[in-house]
Motif scaffolding. Structure first.
Motif: not given
Length: 197
Positions: A41, A45, A116
């Motif tokens: 990530l 994130e 996500k």
């Protein structure tokens, strides 16, 4: 006048570069949470994941407590990040185990799964419950069914409905023992090995 213009452009570029660097700097909590992780990530994130956990960094700066429960600051806990890809779409999901008997009860550990949201690229919490998370051989809408195992004779089975994991049914612990389950830790190891290939 030329040196002044050059200096002004240099100053603007410098400010713009430092603003971008600030956007991608890991927060203190995200840096601690992901310090031993092989996650791919971005820093943005990782910051999003940390904010979604509800964790705060404890006074010892090496553990966490739950922000919503100030009393839990007296009982800090460790947290472990397990990157996985539960639907094989090349977008990383993040499993986290954490806790102690204060925040997790008799199970002694909680597990959460952050997925996500494709509409706004923010990681959202799924399955924040006491117990250990295992991936089941069955799937719904491309996502592995999940089982949360803890104390007791029955375990909860959760299925993906296209947006979130929802409780589907309980399964007796004896029946669960006959299934080919993959622990969150095993699933993460397999995912990370595949990344290296």
């Amino acid at each position: 006048m030329k040196p002044f213009t050059y200096l002004l452009l240099l100053l603007l570029f410098s400010c713009n570069s430092s603003t971008k660097a600030q956007d991608t700097t890991l927060s203190k909590g995200a840096a601690l949470l992901f310090k031993n992780s092989n996650s791919i990530l971005s820093n943005t994130e990782k910051n999003s994941v940390f904010e979604s956990t509800g964790f705060a960094v404890s006074q010892n700066n090496t553990q966490f407590y739950m922000k919503e429960d100030e009393n839990s600051a007296q009982f800090p806990f460790d947290a472990f990040v397990y990157p996985v890809d539960v639907n094989a779409d090349m977008v990383e999901e993040i499993g986290i185990t954490y806790g102690n008997t204060y925040v997790s009860g008799a199970a002694g550990v909680n597990t959460m799964l952050l997925i996500k949201d494709s509409s706004n690229n923010v990681y959202k919490m799924n399955l924040g419950y006491p117990g250990f998370l295992s991936l089941m051989p069955s799937k719904h809408k491309n996502f592995s069914d999940m089982m949360i195992q803890g104390p007791g004779f029955e375990y909860a089975v959760w299925q993906w409905d296209g947006n979130v994991y929802k409780f589907n049914h309980n399964i007796l612990s004896d029946a669960a023992g006959k299934l080919e389950l993959i622990s969150l830790e095993q699933a993460s190891k397999l995912y990370i090995e595949n990344l290296k290939q």
